[in-house]
Design a protein around this motif. Sequence first.
Motif, PDB file in Angstrom:
ATOM      1  N   ALA A 411       1.224  -1.175  -0.124  1.00 33.48           N
ATOM      2  CA  ALA A 411       0.208   0.309   0.101  1.00 33.48           C
ATOM      3  C   ALA A 411       1.194   1.615   0.078  1.00 33.48           C
ATOM      4  O   ALA A 411       0.486   2.045  -0.612  1.00 33.48           O
ATOM      5  N   TRP A 412       1.583   1.416   0.660  1.00 36.45           N
ATOM      6  CA  TRP A 412       2.490   2.706   0.581  1.00 36.45           C
ATOM      7  C   TRP A 412       4.305   2.583   0.112  1.00 36.45           C
ATOM      8  O   TRP A 412       4.816   3.469   0.198  1.00 36.45           O
ATOM      9  N   MET A 413       4.220   1.325  -0.759  1.00 33.26           N
ATOM     10  CA  MET A 413       5.902   1.138  -1.015  1.00 33.26           C
ATOM     11  C   MET A 413       5.938   2.742  -2.027  1.00 33.26           C
ATOM     12  O   MET A 413       4.557   2.906  -2.269  1.00 33.26           O
ATOM     13  N   ASP A 414       7.188   2.801  -2.255  1.00 34.11           N
ATOM     14  CA  ASP A 414       7.115   3.908  -3.304  1.00 34.11           C
ATOM     15  C   ASP A 414       6.742   3.403  -4.845  1.00 34.11           C
ATOM     16  O   ASP A 414       7.878   3.431  -5.442  1.00 34.11           O
ATOM     17  N   LEU A 415       5.778   3.636  -5.229  1.00 37.90           N
ATOM     18  CA  LEU A 415       6.219   3.082  -7.213  1.00 37.90           C
ATOM     19  C   LEU A 415       5.217   4.215  -7.640  1.00 37.90           C
ATOM     20  O   LEU A 415       4.994   5.286  -7.158  1.00 37.90           O
ATOM     21  N   TRP A 425      -1.770   8.001  -6.375  1.00 37.43           N
ATOM     22  CA  TRP A 425      -1.569   6.947  -5.562  1.00 37.43           C
ATOM     23  C   TRP A 425      -1.392   5.417  -6.537  1.00 37.43           C
ATOM     24  O   TRP A 425      -2.776   5.089  -6.775  1.00 37.43           O
ATOM     25  N   GLU A 426      -0.567   5.346  -7.032  1.00 35.59           N
ATOM     26  CA  GLU A 426      -0.551   3.756  -7.967  1.00 35.59           C
ATOM     27  C   GLU A 426      -1.650   2.854  -7.492  1.00 35.59           C
ATOM     28  O   GLU A 426      -1.506   2.533  -6.420  1.00 35.59           O
ATOM     29  N   ARG A 433      -4.404  -0.793   0.366  1.00 35.02           N
ATOM     30  CA  ARG A 433      -4.852   0.217   1.277  1.00 35.02           C
ATOM     31  C   ARG A 433      -6.133  -0.098   1.897  1.00 35.02           C
ATOM     32  O   ARG A 433      -6.355  -0.362   3.299  1.00 35.02           O
TER      33      ARG A 433
ATOM     34  N   THR B 291       2.828  11.802  -5.663  1.00 39.53           N
ATOM     35  CA  THR B 291       2.873  10.728  -4.842  1.00 39.53           C
ATOM     36  C   THR B 291       3.215  10.467  -3.149  1.00 39.53           C
ATOM     37  O   THR B 291       2.941  10.180  -2.276  1.00 39.53           O
ATOM     38  N   TYR B 292       4.336  11.229  -2.904  1.00 41.27           N
ATOM     39  CA  TYR B 292       5.300  11.489  -2.007  1.00 41.27           C
ATOM     40  C   TYR B 292       3.878  12.501  -0.908  1.00 41.27           C
ATOM     41  O   TYR B 292       3.767  12.784   0.138  1.00 41.27           O
ATOM     42  N   LYS B 295       0.413  10.685   0.040  1.00 44.53           N
ATOM     43  CA  LYS B 295       1.186   9.510   1.589  1.00 44.53           C
ATOM     44  C   LYS B 295       1.460  10.320   2.752  1.00 44.53           C
ATOM     45  O   LYS B 295       0.218   9.679   3.838  1.00 44.53           O
ATOM     46  N   MET B 314      10.786   6.778   1.281  1.00 43.64           N
ATOM     47  CA  MET B 314      10.508   6.381  -0.240  1.00 43.64           C
ATOM     48  C   MET B 314      12.151   5.451  -0.865  1.00 43.64           C
ATOM     49  O   MET B 314      12.481   5.950   0.432  1.00 43.64           O
ATOM     50  N   VAL B 315      12.276   5.679  -1.787  1.00 39.91           N
ATOM     51  CA  VAL B 315      13.058   4.582  -2.160  1.00 39.91           C
ATOM     52  C   VAL B 315      13.665   5.819  -3.612  1.00 39.91           C
ATOM     53  O   VAL B 315      14.210   5.196  -4.557  1.00 39.91           O
ATOM     54  N   THR B 317      11.343   6.708  -6.514  1.00 40.16           N
ATOM     55  CA  THR B 317      11.385   6.342  -7.603  1.00 40.16           C
ATOM     56  C   THR B 317      10.579   7.105  -8.326  1.00 40.16           C
ATOM     57  O   THR B 317       9.874   8.819  -8.114  1.00 40.16           O
ATOM     58  N   LYS B 392       6.949   0.585 -16.245  1.00 38.62           N
ATOM     59  CA  LYS B 392       6.216   0.707 -14.637  1.00 38.62           C
ATOM     60  C   LYS B 392       8.054  -0.602 -14.486  1.00 38.62           C
ATOM     61  O   LYS B 392       7.251  -0.830 -13.370  1.00 38.62           O
ATOM     62  N   ASP B 395       8.545  -0.329 -10.898  1.00 35.23           N
ATOM     63  CA  ASP B 395       8.165  -0.630  -9.497  1.00 35.23           C
ATOM     64  C   ASP B 395       8.261  -1.773  -9.204  1.00 35.23           C
ATOM     65  O   ASP B 395       7.741  -1.871  -7.399  1.00 35.23           O
ATOM     66  N   ALA B 398      12.025  -0.858  -7.114  1.00 45.55           N
ATOM     67  CA  ALA B 398      11.168  -0.319  -6.249  1.00 45.55           C
ATOM     68  C   ALA B 398      10.313  -0.849  -5.116  1.00 45.55           C
ATOM     69  O   ALA B 398      11.618  -1.001  -4.016  1.00 45.55           O
ATOM     70  N   TRP B 402      12.631  -1.337  -1.609  1.00 45.58           N
ATOM     71  CA  TRP B 402      11.694  -1.227  -0.052  1.00 45.58           C
ATOM     72  C   TRP B 402      11.957  -1.794   0.564  1.00 45.58           C
ATOM     73  O   TRP B 402      11.989  -1.783   1.767  1.00 45.58           O
TER      74      TRP B 402
END
Lengths: 439, 439
Positions: A411-415, A425-426, A433, B291-292, B295, B314-315, B317, B392, B395, B398, B402
């Motif tokens: 849900a929260w990872m950085d996509l 939000w991917e 989520r 996106t950040y 979230k 985040m990482v 991305t 994509k 991801d 990522a 993560w």
Amino acid sequence: MSAAHQALRTARRSGRELAVTVLDKGTHTSYSACGIPYWMAGDVASGDDLVARTADQHRAAGIDLRLGVEVVGADLVARTVTTADGTVVEYDDLVVASGAPAVVPGWALRPDGSAYDGVGVVKTLDDGAAWLERFRAADEGARVVVVGGGYVGVEVAEAALRHGFGVTVLTRGRGMSMLEDEMKERVNAALRDAGAEVVLGAEVTGLDTEGDRVTGVRWDGGSRPADLVVVAVGVRPATEFLAGSGVEMADNGALRPDPHGRIAEHLWAAGDCCEVRRRIDDAWVFRPLGTYATKHGRALGDSLAGGSLAFDGMVDTSITRFAHGDTYLEIARTGLSSAEASDLDVVSLVTEGTTTTGYMPEAEPIAIWVMADRTTRRLLGVQVAGGRGAGKRIDTAAAVLWAGGTVDDLAWMDLAYAPPFSSTWEVLGVAARRVAERI
Amino acid sequence: MSAAHQALRTARRSGRELAVTVLDKGTHTSYSACGIPYWMAGDVASGDDLVARTADQHRAAGIDLRLGVEVVGADLVARTVTTADGTVVEYDDLVVASGAPAVVPGWALRPDGSAYDGVGVVKTLDDGAAWLERFRAADEGARVVVVGGGYVGVEVAEAALRHGFGVTVLTRGRGMSMLEDEMKERVNAALRDAGAEVVLGAEVTGLDTEGDRVTGVRWDGGSRPADLVVVAVGVRPATEFLAGSGVEMADNGALRPDPHGRIAEHLWAAGDCCEVRRRIDDAWVFRPLGTYATKHGRALGDSLAGGSLAFDGMVDTSITRFAHGDTYLEIARTGLSSAEASDLDVVSLVTEGTTTTGYMPEAEPIAIWVMADRTTRRLLGVQVAGGRGAGKRIDTAAAVLWAGGTVDDLAWMDLAYAPPFSSTWEVLGVAARRVAERI
């Protein structure tokens, strides 16, 4: 062949000498069985395009490749195998990579054991060539019945539709067995949108025939006339030659090698003749996929030659596509199904969204099923069905499963987000989520 | 607005009452700044399409939204903020979500501080509307100079090319600064293939003007005539109103809230006015991405209202696309760059492959840069440039970052394979495996 090449590479690196002999009863090596439906559809021009490495290329790499040689027995103590013509071949190490031929049910066969004309499976390059010949010879408007609604069934239905044939898909259950019911329905709807008939719960009982030719298919509850019948009901490990050798096998004859491909001293196996280990529940499952065969073969070859590469199992990821005319659906899954998680307390949910930000012209619908463990919050399974860009999203979920992550991680990872690629939000994260919020 | 809505949701769930007032100096809320280049390109019909929620929708949800209200000062002890017209607004909790307006360098400005005619930034909906008006008014063959080769610069170059304008992109470095040199070059090549001029190492020194209008751009080493100049050199946190309040800020004025959005008692922040925490190296970095913001805002709103949702960093991305005519390139990155990993002993490599199995008609080239730590084998960074379906894939990388996974995880994990989607060994895995073999 992955094992053979890797063994030679690893041996060469450590200065060891290895003599590799490959016995194969077929006429081709290293071809993409997965590509045959696309060859049948006309996407791929020639069967040669599906051959990753020819026999000559293998031989040039130092492999003693013998085609058309069927192994019929093995003596694991004397360390010999016997071929169909009675030749005895000695070995130091035996690698079983005998694959899994397509299952042909009794109803497809004439009394002499050969299939009726117009009936065939989709597994080898020769099968593909036979289908192309049948397609070419068929009248416009020919009726094709596909028995089996799995990956091959759906892909072959696409191929037959492209040729303008009438297509009926018969499936024993409610659709693709590797999908949840909600996702199966989307595949069935796509097949129907594209003009195919889909019959659920159809257990084939027999064929109608005229002389040597098929003319129809019967099942409990119905029948259809048929000019061509594609049998796509699965495959079975080719391990009969090990019968009586004392090697442990699964009920269907599959072998269970360790991550290095090792079964016993001097005995190795990898590929479609094996089960693979699913990391999520540590279960042995039969998933005869090229991606596992290639990885396990490579680990085997390296280990046999003194290396330490390991194939550390899988998380049950697979993907396909159904495309015809304006219908386009990508379908993918990873992890457990709800049936496979029946011992666990789970939460699952389907979320609908779009493949890109909704305002972009290329936005297409996507549906994502997510299942998580209510107690541990661990992600257990994800399935996807949707437009262009939907399917490969499964890899992200597979990566979370590989790491044993939670639904919160997904849900929260950085996509990655940009309007042509996802919502802010991917959607995969939104789907996770929503499940997380229900735990 | 994510924080505001989530705070109300969480409060409602626990039966608490919250009065939420939002002060915004702009004329729109909740719009997709990332979508503006696509609006400019003509992909999106109207600026309204970019608005996720209108002011009325926010108000209907119970938020006291006041637009056109600029906050110019804050007294964190008295717990008040002061607006430009001198109004003092009291609060129990202050949420700073003031964003980051586009930087406008001195050379773009007339003596009175306004930009020359034909010169503008790309940040707000009003900016987008102004650009569409300028594009409409411009002659065929107008010359557009884009200053800045980052995401916005590349996306706006695409938009300008679609209108048939002559396009020059000026970039200070060797191209998109978030990419490795090998990947930058692919983006530059795509821009050039599509007819844009790309000037590397160009530090703009000034404009040529006639009256109030721009007529050209000068940099150290060159100049070009210009009818329109897009300034896309970055953004800066709008935190001047907190000057003297004692709040700790980064050099550029960015705030550093914790995962719950907390800065101090009764003081919270999220979004583009903040730095974010990069999990890989635990560094604070300024990445003003929607996106950040979404979230972190959600975690903030929940935490402020008594919940415990956290934005765990985040990482790094990000993704974009460059598309014009036959040129199509997806570009994405995650993790550290080689410059950011200069303290570590790393192995990195670019691998070339195809987005699908090579024999499929839709196969397009893809290049993947992978960097790993030689000591720990930890995956550190991945960058991708390629055709449809390339972007994509980031991801998946990522997800590994993560989880703190290794390059071996990425090499061997169970990624989806079927001919329309990947090679048997997914190219991302091959790229990782090649790096793993070099450690």
